[in-house]
Design a protein around this motif. Structure first.
Motif, short mmCIF file in Angstrom:
data_model
loop_
_atom_site.label_atom_id
_atom_site.label_comp_id
_atom_site.label_asym_id
_atom_site.label_seq_id
_atom_site.Cartn_x
_atom_site.Cartn_y
_atom_site.Cartn_z
N GLY A 16 0.80 -1.21 0.00
CA GLY A 16 0.00 0.00 0.00
C GLY A 16 0.84 1.27 0.00
O GLY A 16 2.07 1.23 -0.10
N SER A 17 0.14 2.40 0.13
CA SER A 17 0.78 3.70 0.07
C SER A 17 0.33 4.58 1.22
O SER A 17 -0.78 4.43 1.74
CB SER A 17 0.44 4.41 -1.25
OG SER A 17 0.91 3.69 -2.35
N LEU A 81 6.29 13.29 2.03
CA LEU A 81 6.96 12.02 1.75
C LEU A 81 5.91 11.04 1.25
O LEU A 81 5.07 10.57 2.02
CB LEU A 81 7.62 11.48 3.02
CG LEU A 81 8.30 10.11 2.88
CD1 LEU A 81 9.46 10.17 1.88
CD2 LEU A 81 8.79 9.60 4.24
N GLN A 82 5.93 10.80 -0.06
CA GLN A 82 5.02 9.84 -0.66
C GLN A 82 5.67 8.47 -0.60
O GLN A 82 6.77 8.29 -1.15
CB GLN A 82 4.71 10.22 -2.11
CG GLN A 82 3.82 9.24 -2.83
CD GLN A 82 2.41 9.20 -2.27
OE1 GLN A 82 1.82 10.24 -1.99
NE2 GLN A 82 1.87 8.01 -2.11
N MET A 83 5.02 7.53 0.03
CA MET A 83 5.57 6.19 0.21
C MET A 83 4.68 5.18 -0.51
O MET A 83 3.51 5.04 -0.15
CB MET A 83 5.67 5.85 1.70
CG MET A 83 6.46 6.88 2.51
SD MET A 83 6.69 6.40 4.23
CE MET A 83 5.01 6.46 4.82
N ASN A 84 5.24 4.53 -1.49
CA ASN A 84 4.52 3.52 -2.27
C ASN A 84 5.17 2.15 -2.08
O ASN A 84 6.31 2.06 -1.61
CB ASN A 84 4.52 3.89 -3.75
CG ASN A 84 3.83 5.20 -4.03
OD1 ASN A 84 2.88 5.59 -3.35
ND2 ASN A 84 4.30 5.91 -5.06
N SER A 85 4.44 1.12 -2.45
CA SER A 85 4.95 -0.25 -2.36
C SER A 85 5.55 -0.51 -0.98
O SER A 85 6.66 -1.04 -0.85
CB SER A 85 6.00 -0.49 -3.45
OG SER A 85 5.46 -0.27 -4.73
N LEU A 86 4.83 -0.17 0.04
CA LEU A 86 5.34 -0.28 1.39
C LEU A 86 5.58 -1.73 1.80
O LEU A 86 4.83 -2.64 1.39
CB LEU A 86 4.39 0.40 2.38
CG LEU A 86 4.49 1.93 2.39
CD1 LEU A 86 3.26 2.56 3.01
CD2 LEU A 86 5.74 2.36 3.14
N LYS A 87 6.60 -1.90 2.60
CA LYS A 87 6.99 -3.22 3.08
C LYS A 87 6.95 -3.24 4.61
O LYS A 87 7.09 -2.18 5.24
CB LYS A 87 8.42 -3.55 2.62
CG LYS A 87 8.65 -3.43 1.13
CD LYS A 87 10.12 -3.63 0.80
CE LYS A 87 10.39 -3.50 -0.68
NZ LYS A 87 11.82 -3.70 -1.01
N PRO A 88 6.80 -4.40 5.21
CA PRO A 88 6.80 -4.46 6.68
C PRO A 88 8.06 -3.83 7.30
O PRO A 88 7.98 -3.23 8.37
CB PRO A 88 6.71 -5.95 6.97
CG PRO A 88 5.97 -6.51 5.79
CD PRO A 88 6.44 -5.70 4.61
N GLU A 89 9.17 -3.94 6.60
CA GLU A 89 10.41 -3.37 7.15
C GLU A 89 10.44 -1.84 7.08
O GLU A 89 11.38 -1.22 7.60
CB GLU A 89 11.64 -3.94 6.42
CG GLU A 89 11.58 -3.87 4.92
CD GLU A 89 11.10 -5.18 4.30
OE1 GLU A 89 10.13 -5.78 4.82
OE2 GLU A 89 11.70 -5.59 3.28
N ASP A 90 9.44 -1.23 6.48
CA ASP A 90 9.31 0.23 6.51
C ASP A 90 8.65 0.71 7.80
O ASP A 90 8.57 1.92 8.03
CB ASP A 90 8.50 0.73 5.31
CG ASP A 90 9.19 0.50 3.98
OD1 ASP A 90 8.49 0.10 3.02
OD2 ASP A 90 10.41 0.72 3.90
#
Length: 122
Positions: A16-17, A81-90
């Motif tokens: 998600g984003s 800060l636009q965050m796309n393709s989020l990962k659990p480690e983010d």
């Protein structure tokens, strides 16, 4: 000195984003470079990326390059800060910081926001 306040954090599923905002007070916001850092409990604060005073230059950590984008609107005293393709480690608390130029070390910044939590579920 500039006061900073982050917003936009929350819980999102992997892939998600989210868009974080960093709102600044003060008429001299355009004279500051702004960076985003993140921190997980028990670990050092990690540079995510930064943007120059005019917004014409950005830089990112390898871990987020191609997925995160930083932009700014000096008329609104805000950096995004636009965050796309989020990962659990983010998953982390995300902070914005202002300073004379973008550097990757946290000690290059004098002014910090309070942070906003981002949680990415798998």
């Amino acid at each position: 000195q500039v006061q900073l306040a982050e917003s936009g954090g929350g819980l999102v599923q992997a892939g998600g984003s989210l868009r974080l905002s960093c709102a600044a007070s003060g008429r001299t916001f355009s004279t500051y470079a702004v960076a985003w850092f993140r921190q997980v409990a028990g670990k050092e604060r990690e540079f995510v990326g930064g943007i120059s005073r005019s917004g014409d230059s950005t830089g990112y950590a390898d871990s987020v390059k191609g997925r995160f984008t930083i932009s700014r609107d000096n008329a609104k005293n805000t950096v995004y800060l636009q965050m796309n393709s989020l990962k659990p480690e983010d998953t982390a608390v995300y902070y914005c910081a202002a300073g004379p130029r973008v550097v990757t070390g946290q000690y290059g910044y004098d002014d910090w926001g309070q942070g906003t939590q981002v949680t990415v579920s798998s």
